[in-house]
Design an enzyme around this catalytic site. Structure first.
Site, PDB file in Angstrom:
ATOM      1  N   SER A  62      76.598  21.287  26.502  1.00 16.14           N
ATOM      2  CA  SER A  62      77.523  20.523  27.360  1.00 16.14           C
ATOM      3  C   SER A  62      76.869  20.212  28.707  1.00 16.14           C
ATOM      4  O   SER A  62      75.883  20.856  29.094  1.00 16.14           O
ATOM      5  CB  SER A  62      78.777  21.390  27.559  1.00 16.14           C
ATOM      6  OG  SER A  62      79.645  20.841  28.512  1.00 16.14           O
ATOM      7  N   LEU A  64      75.295  19.664  32.212  1.00 10.47           N
ATOM      8  CA  LEU A  64      73.925  19.618  32.732  1.00 10.47           C
ATOM      9  C   LEU A  64      72.916  20.101  31.696  1.00 10.47           C
ATOM     10  O   LEU A  64      71.817  19.534  31.583  1.00 10.47           O
ATOM     11  CB  LEU A  64      73.842  20.466  34.011  1.00 10.47           C
ATOM     12  CG  LEU A  64      72.484  20.529  34.687  1.00 10.47           C
ATOM     13  CD1 LEU A  64      71.986  19.132  35.088  1.00 10.47           C
ATOM     14  CD2 LEU A  64      72.520  21.428  35.921  1.00 10.47           C
ATOM     15  N   SER A 194      74.122  27.349  42.378  1.00 12.25           N
ATOM     16  CA  SER A 194      75.101  26.380  42.912  1.00 12.25           C
ATOM     17  C   SER A 194      74.976  26.445  44.420  1.00 12.25           C
ATOM     18  O   SER A 194      74.467  27.437  44.969  1.00 12.25           O
ATOM     19  CB  SER A 194      76.507  26.783  42.484  1.00 12.25           C
ATOM     20  OG  SER A 194      77.474  26.202  43.343  1.00 12.25           O
ATOM     21  N   TYR A 207      82.985  33.391  41.177  1.00 15.54           N
ATOM     22  CA  TYR A 207      81.921  32.400  40.929  1.00 15.54           C
ATOM     23  C   TYR A 207      80.880  32.452  42.051  1.00 15.54           C
ATOM     24  O   TYR A 207      79.674  32.546  41.786  1.00 15.54           O
ATOM     25  CB  TYR A 207      82.556  31.006  40.824  1.00 15.54           C
ATOM     26  CG  TYR A 207      81.581  29.893  40.530  1.00 15.54           C
ATOM     27  CD1 TYR A 207      81.077  29.700  39.243  1.00 15.54           C
ATOM     28  CD2 TYR A 207      81.157  29.022  41.525  1.00 15.54           C
ATOM     29  CE1 TYR A 207      80.192  28.670  38.968  1.00 15.54           C
ATOM     30  CE2 TYR A 207      80.272  27.990  41.257  1.00 15.54           C
ATOM     31  CZ  TYR A 207      79.793  27.809  39.976  1.00 15.54           C
ATOM     32  OH  TYR A 207      78.902  26.781  39.709  1.00 15.54           O
ATOM     33  N   LYS A 211      76.906  33.534  41.873  1.00 12.99           N
ATOM     34  CA  LYS A 211      75.811  32.628  42.248  1.00 12.99           C
ATOM     35  C   LYS A 211      74.997  33.177  43.425  1.00 12.99           C
ATOM     36  O   LYS A 211      73.786  32.985  43.483  1.00 12.99           O
ATOM     37  CB  LYS A 211      76.362  31.229  42.571  1.00 12.99           C
ATOM     38  CG  LYS A 211      76.988  30.520  41.358  1.00 12.99           C
ATOM     39  CD  LYS A 211      75.978  30.285  40.232  1.00 12.99           C
ATOM     40  CE  LYS A 211      76.549  29.484  39.076  1.00 12.99           C
ATOM     41  NZ  LYS A 211      75.589  29.216  38.005  1.00 12.99           N
ATOM     42  N   THR A 242      80.941  17.345  35.056  1.00 14.00           N
ATOM     43  CA  THR A 242      80.809  18.034  33.757  1.00 14.00           C
ATOM     44  C   THR A 242      82.142  18.699  33.404  1.00 14.00           C
ATOM     45  O   THR A 242      83.140  18.478  34.070  1.00 14.00           O
ATOM     46  CB  THR A 242      79.734  19.138  33.827  1.00 14.00           C
ATOM     47  OG1 THR A 242      80.221  20.149  34.721  1.00 14.00           O
ATOM     48  CG2 THR A 242      78.400  18.634  34.322  1.00 14.00           C
TER      49      THR A 242
HETATM   50  N1  LIG Z   1      79.516  21.068  37.429  1.00 15.03           N
HETATM   51  C1  LIG Z   1      79.286  21.413  38.703  1.00 15.03           C
HETATM   52  O1  LIG Z   1      79.910  20.897  39.646  1.00 15.03           O
HETATM   53  C2  LIG Z   1      78.219  22.408  39.009  1.00 15.03           C
HETATM   54  C3  LIG Z   1      77.648  23.192  38.032  1.00 15.03           C
HETATM   55  N2  LIG Z   1      76.695  24.130  38.389  1.00 15.03           N
HETATM   56  C4  LIG Z   1      76.123  25.000  37.380  1.00 15.03           C
HETATM   57  O2  LIG Z   1      75.549  24.227  36.333  1.00 15.03           O
HETATM   58  C5  LIG Z   1      75.472  25.017  35.149  1.00 15.03           C
HETATM   59  C6  LIG Z   1      75.932  24.191  33.950  1.00 15.03           C
HETATM   60  O3  LIG Z   1      77.317  23.951  34.055  1.00 15.03           O
HETATM   61  P1  LIG Z   1      77.982  22.536  33.715  1.00 15.03           P
HETATM   62  O4  LIG Z   1      77.096  21.759  32.857  1.00 15.03           O
HETATM   63  O5  LIG Z   1      78.428  21.980  34.986  1.00 15.03           O
HETATM   64  O6  LIG Z   1      79.293  23.030  32.948  1.00 15.03           O
HETATM   65  P2  LIG Z   1      79.742  22.868  31.414  1.00 15.03           P
HETATM   66  O7  LIG Z   1      81.023  23.621  31.304  1.00 15.03           O
HETATM   67  O8  LIG Z   1      79.740  21.436  31.029  1.00 15.03           O
HETATM   68  O9  LIG Z   1      78.597  23.622  30.607  1.00 15.03           O
HETATM   69  C7  LIG Z   1      78.492  25.014  30.630  1.00 15.03           C
HETATM   70  C8  LIG Z   1      77.610  25.480  29.511  1.00 15.03           C
HETATM   71  O10 LIG Z   1      77.496  26.900  29.566  1.00 15.03           O
HETATM   72  C9  LIG Z   1      77.798  27.424  28.270  1.00 15.03           C
HETATM   73  N3  LIG Z   1      78.432  28.745  28.306  1.00 15.03           N
HETATM   74  C10 LIG Z   1      79.590  29.081  28.901  1.00 15.03           C
HETATM   75  N4  LIG Z   1      79.873  30.349  28.646  1.00 15.03           N
HETATM   76  C11 LIG Z   1      78.886  30.847  27.843  1.00 15.03           C
HETATM   77  C12 LIG Z   1      78.629  32.093  27.237  1.00 15.03           C
HETATM   78  N5  LIG Z   1      79.451  33.111  27.342  1.00 15.03           N
HETATM   79  N6  LIG Z   1      77.512  32.218  26.488  1.00 15.03           N
HETATM   80  C13 LIG Z   1      76.670  31.180  26.323  1.00 15.03           C
HETATM   81  N7  LIG Z   1      76.855  29.964  26.868  1.00 15.03           N
HETATM   82  C14 LIG Z   1      77.965  29.803  27.625  1.00 15.03           C
HETATM   83  C15 LIG Z   1      78.779  26.425  27.677  1.00 15.03           C
HETATM   84  O11 LIG Z   1      78.801  26.581  26.276  1.00 15.03           O
HETATM   85  P3  LIG Z   1      80.138  26.316  25.399  1.00 15.03           P
HETATM   86  O12 LIG Z   1      80.056  24.846  25.081  1.00 15.03           O
HETATM   87  O13 LIG Z   1      79.957  27.202  24.237  1.00 15.03           O
HETATM   88  O14 LIG Z   1      81.307  26.665  26.274  1.00 15.03           O
HETATM   89  C16 LIG Z   1      78.157  25.125  28.130  1.00 15.03           C
HETATM   90  O15 LIG Z   1      77.113  24.742  27.287  1.00 15.03           O
HETATM   91  C17 LIG Z   1      76.340  26.253  35.409  1.00 15.03           C
HETATM   92  O16 LIG Z   1      75.505  27.359  35.700  1.00 15.03           O
HETATM   93  C18 LIG Z   1      77.129  25.877  36.655  1.00 15.03           C
HETATM   94  O17 LIG Z   1      77.511  26.988  37.423  1.00 15.03           O
HETATM   95  C19 LIG Z   1      76.275  24.273  39.658  1.00 15.03           C
HETATM   96  C20 LIG Z   1      76.791  23.503  40.643  1.00 15.03           C
HETATM   97  C21 LIG Z   1      77.796  22.511  40.400  1.00 15.03           C
HETATM   98  C1  LIG Z   2      77.772  20.610  61.474  1.00 13.23           C
HETATM   99  C2  LIG Z   2      78.864  20.067  60.620  1.00 13.23           C
HETATM  100  C3  LIG Z   2      79.059  20.918  59.409  1.00 13.23           C
HETATM  101  C4  LIG Z   2      80.141  20.424  58.556  1.00 13.23           C
HETATM  102  C5  LIG Z   2      80.455  21.438  57.555  1.00 13.23           C
HETATM  103  C6  LIG Z   2      81.604  21.034  56.775  1.00 13.23           C
HETATM  104  C7  LIG Z   2      82.020  22.126  55.859  1.00 13.23           C
HETATM  105  C8  LIG Z   2      82.425  21.523  54.602  1.00 13.23           C
HETATM  106  C9  LIG Z   2      82.502  22.542  53.532  1.00 13.23           C
HETATM  107  C10 LIG Z   2      82.050  21.922  52.305  1.00 13.23           C
HETATM  108  C11 LIG Z   2      82.261  22.843  51.176  1.00 13.23           C
HETATM  109  C12 LIG Z   2      81.600  22.219  50.027  1.00 13.23           C
HETATM  110  C13 LIG Z   2      81.710  23.070  48.850  1.00 13.23           C
HETATM  111  C14 LIG Z   2      80.834  22.535  47.809  1.00 13.23           C
HETATM  112  C15 LIG Z   2      80.991  23.316  46.607  1.00 13.23           C
HETATM  113  C16 LIG Z   2      80.105  22.861  45.529  1.00 13.23           C
HETATM  114  O1  LIG Z   2      79.436  21.871  45.568  1.00 13.23           O
HETATM  115  O2  LIG Z   2      80.115  23.689  44.508  1.00 13.23           O
HETATM  116  C17 LIG Z   2      79.373  23.356  43.388  1.00 13.23           C
HETATM  117  C18 LIG Z   2      79.973  24.074  42.270  1.00 13.23           C
HETATM  118  O3  LIG Z   2      79.371  25.000  41.753  1.00 13.23           O
HETATM  119  C19 LIG Z   2      81.285  23.598  41.853  1.00 13.23           C
HETATM  120  O4  LIG Z   2      81.986  24.594  41.183  1.00 13.23           O
HETATM  121  P1  LIG Z   2      83.594  24.638  41.257  1.00 13.23           P
HETATM  122  O5  LIG Z   2      83.927  25.665  40.240  1.00 13.23           O
HETATM  123  O6  LIG Z   2      83.934  25.078  42.609  1.00 13.23           O
HETATM  124  O7  LIG Z   2      84.107  23.295  40.910  1.00 13.23           O
END
Ligand SMILES: NC(=O)C1=CN([C@@H]2O[C@H](COP(=O)(O)OP(=O)(O)OC[C@H]3O[C@@H](n4cnc5c(N)ncnc54)[C@H](OP(=O)(O)O)[C@@H]3O)[C@@H](O)[C@H]2O)C=CC1
Ligand SMILES: CCCCCCCCCCCCCCCC(=O)OCC(=O)COP(=O)(O)O
Length: 325
Positions: A62, A64, A194, A207, A211, A242
């Site tokens: 799934s 990324l 993240s 979470y 991370k 995603t």
């Molecule tokens: N989307 C975002 O905004 C962000 C994502 N990330 C990070 O990116 C990475 C990928 O996530 P993303 O693609 O966004 O999310 P998705 O939910 O689309 O993908 C997550 C993947 O992890 C797998 N997974 C979940 N649980 C398990 C488990 N117990 N064992 C094995 N595999 C597992 C899922 O498999 P299954 O299909 O079996 O559930 C899936 O393939 C993560 O580490 C996430 O924290 C970081 C920053 C931002």
């Molecule tokens: C000098 C000026 C500074 C201004 C600072 C503004 C502060 C704003 C805060 C912004 C917070 C952003 C959070 C971003 C979170 C993010 O990108 O997370 C990525 C993920 O992993 C998403 O996971 P989620 O489960 O939270 O959807």
């Protein structure tokens, strides 16, 4: 009286005279040439690094992970696709094997099915991964799960589950594959963290904790294994479009089931996967792939923590009325 137009052309003539009568112009062309050559060499080195390399991707079913599979496959990597869903892995394998887009020789991927939250199966999974192509060049610890909830309402079972999938699972898999990398004095471990590995935002305690732990663990690993020629890259993305929020675990342990606006408006996973490929190819140690506000927030947390904490408290107040106080 000299007109403005005449003054301008006189100035242009003088600049041209200066450039042609001195070594400035050849020097300028020389610098641009050397820069372009260096860029070309870096690009070729990056391509060579990925081509035919054995690349393991967790969470390949799934988001990324799936896009990473597509870009690394097109770059000629020998993929080991990991996930919990054997059918989804098989479908991705067939899709990749049938694709014609790659400009280099491609290799049919291998797949290994296991659950990262089950500590008992990691060593066996690592052995199966190694059997696919005999060794591992790049391990991309991508699989992960999101979380939504207040600290007070969340049972420690949920905290542990998030830590198991996002932290202990990747750590155990890395440890199981490291000995073979160290023996070969070659290997590259990537952790998809993240921006929440650098800053903690409200209602994401488990979470953000998982991370932050990821960032710390892989920073230590990088320092310890530099002498064995093992590379470590930590990648910290901002929002990506995603299924992460859809599949997030809530305080009760149930699935969140909503694609948040922030996620829906996040970067395309295809683009982020290309950035991951470039970061690995360039052997970057630490990469933040986030927009301006989250990137500034990282600096704010380090340079003016009190202000950052106030902003986060305001964010929490805005998002949810407190039930407990
Ligand atoms: N989307 C975002 O905004 C962000 C994502 N990330 C990070 O990116 C990475 C990928 O996530 P993303 O693609 O966004 O999310 P998705 O939910 O689309 O993908 C997550 C993947 O992890 C797998 N997974 C979940 N649980 C398990 C488990 N117990 N064992 C094995 N595999 C597992 C899922 O498999 P299954 O299909 O079996 O559930 C899936 O393939 C993560 O580490 C996430 O924290 C970081 C920053 C931002
Ligand atoms: C000098 C000026 C500074 C201004 C600072 C503004 C502060 C704003 C805060 C912004 C917070 C952003 C959070 C971003 C979170 C993010 O990108 O997370 C990525 C993920 O992993 C998403 O996971 P989620 O489960 O939270 O959807």
């Amino acid at each position: 009286m000299v007109s403005a137009a005449t003054r301008k052309s006189l100035l242009q003539a003088r600049v041209m005279d200066f450039l042609t009568s001195t070594a400035v112009l050849p020097l300028l062309f020389g610098c641009v040439g050397v820069f372009s050559l260096l860029k070309l060499l870096q690009w070729l080195r990056m391509k060579a690094y990925i081509r035919d390399a054995v690349v393991v991707i967790t969470g390949a079913t799934s988001g990324l992970g799936r896009e990473c599979a597509r870009v690394f496959y097109a770059a000629g990597a020998k993929l080991v696709l990991c996930g919990r869903n054997a059918k989804a892995l098989e479908e991705l394998t067939e899709e990749l094997a049938a694709s014609q887009a790659a400009k280099v020789q491609t290799h049919r991927p291998c797949s290994v099915t296991f659950d990262l939250s089950d500590p008992g199966c990691i060593v066996g999974a690592a052995a199966e991964i190694l059997r696919c192509f005999g060794h591992v060049d790049v391990l991309i610890n991508n699989a992960g799960v999101g979380y939504r909830g207040t600290v007070i309402d969340t049972s420690t079972d949920v905290d542990r589950r998030v830590m198991e999938i996002n932290y202990f699972g990747p750590v155990a898999l890395t440890k199981a594959l490291l000995p073979s990398m160290v023996r070969r004095r070659q290997g590259h471990v990537v952790a998809i963290s993240s921006i929440q590995g650098r800053i903690s935002i409200p209602f994401r305690s488990a979470y953000a904790a998982s991370k932050h732990a990821t960032q710390a663990f892989f920073d230590c690993l990088r320092a310890e294994l530099e002498q064995c020629d093992i590379e470590v890259t930590v990648i910290s993305p901002g929002y990506i479009h995603t299924n992460l929020s859809l599949n997030a675990i809530t305080a009760s342990g149930a699935r969140y089931g909503v694609t948040d606006k922030t996620t829906a408006e996040g970067r395309s996973p295809v683009e982020v996967a290309q950035d991951v490929l470039a970061a690995v190819g360039k052997r970057k140690k630490d990469v933040v792939l986030a927009g301006l506000a989250p990137s500034l927030a990282v600096y704010l947390r380090a340079l003016a923590p009190s202000l950052f904490f106030r902003l986060m408290a305001a964010r929490a107040r805005k998002e949810q009325k407190p039930k407990h106080c």
